[in-house]
Motif scaffolding. Structure first.
Motif, short mmCIF file in Angstrom:
data_model
loop_
_atom_site.label_atom_id
_atom_site.label_comp_id
_atom_site.label_asym_id
_atom_site.label_seq_id
_atom_site.Cartn_x
_atom_site.Cartn_y
_atom_site.Cartn_z
N ASP A 3 0.84 -1.19 0.00
CA ASP A 3 0.00 0.00 0.00
C ASP A 3 0.88 1.24 0.00
OD1 ASP A 3 -2.68 -1.11 0.26
OD2 ASP A 3 -2.11 -1.69 2.29
N SER A 4 0.29 2.38 -0.37
CA SER A 4 0.94 3.66 -0.18
C SER A 4 0.44 4.25 1.13
CB SER A 4 0.59 4.61 -1.33
OG SER A 4 1.27 4.26 -2.49
N VAL A 5 1.36 4.74 1.95
CA VAL A 5 1.00 5.37 3.22
C VAL A 5 1.63 6.75 3.26
CG1 VAL A 5 0.80 3.17 4.43
CG2 VAL A 5 2.98 4.37 4.47
N PHE A 6 1.15 7.59 4.18
CA PHE A 6 1.64 8.94 4.33
C PHE A 6 2.53 8.99 5.57
CE2 PHE A 6 1.11 13.47 5.46
CZ PHE A 6 1.51 14.02 4.26
N LEU A 7 3.81 9.34 5.39
CA LEU A 7 4.80 9.39 6.47
C LEU A 7 4.98 10.83 6.92
CD1 LEU A 7 7.26 8.11 8.09
CD2 LEU A 7 8.63 8.78 6.12
N TYR A 8 4.96 11.05 8.25
CA TYR A 8 5.27 12.38 8.77
C TYR A 8 5.84 12.27 10.18
CZ TYR A 8 0.54 12.03 10.78
OH TYR A 8 -0.59 11.62 11.43
N ASP A 9 6.44 13.35 10.66
CA ASP A 9 7.07 13.44 11.99
C ASP A 9 8.06 12.30 12.24
OD1 ASP A 9 5.76 15.74 12.59
OD2 ASP A 9 4.25 14.81 13.85
N LEU A 10 9.15 12.30 11.52
CA LEU A 10 10.19 11.28 11.63
C LEU A 10 11.18 11.63 12.73
CD1 LEU A 10 11.41 8.76 10.25
CD2 LEU A 10 12.66 10.33 8.76
#
Length: 53
Positions: free
Chosen positions: A24-31
């Motif tokens: 799936d495509s997921v949205f990555l943030y706050d690494l």
């Protein structure tokens, strides 16, 4: 509120996520060094499912 243990980097990017039997495509943030936040589409990963980003 306690200070965070690691600095966070603002990241806003769609990435591939491999689950047990799908991609799936997921949205990555706050690494950060301690983890990240990932937003899944509905019905993506199940609670406790191992994933690879």
């Amino acid at each position: 509120m306690d200070a965070r243990e690691w600095d966070r980097h603002i990241v806003e990017k769609k990435i591939d996520c491999l689950g047990q039997d799908r991609r799936d495509s997921v949205f990555l943030y706050d690494l950060s060094a301690g983890g990240c936040m990932v937003e899944f589409p509905e019905a993506a990963a199940k609670t406790g499912e191992r994933i690879e980003l």
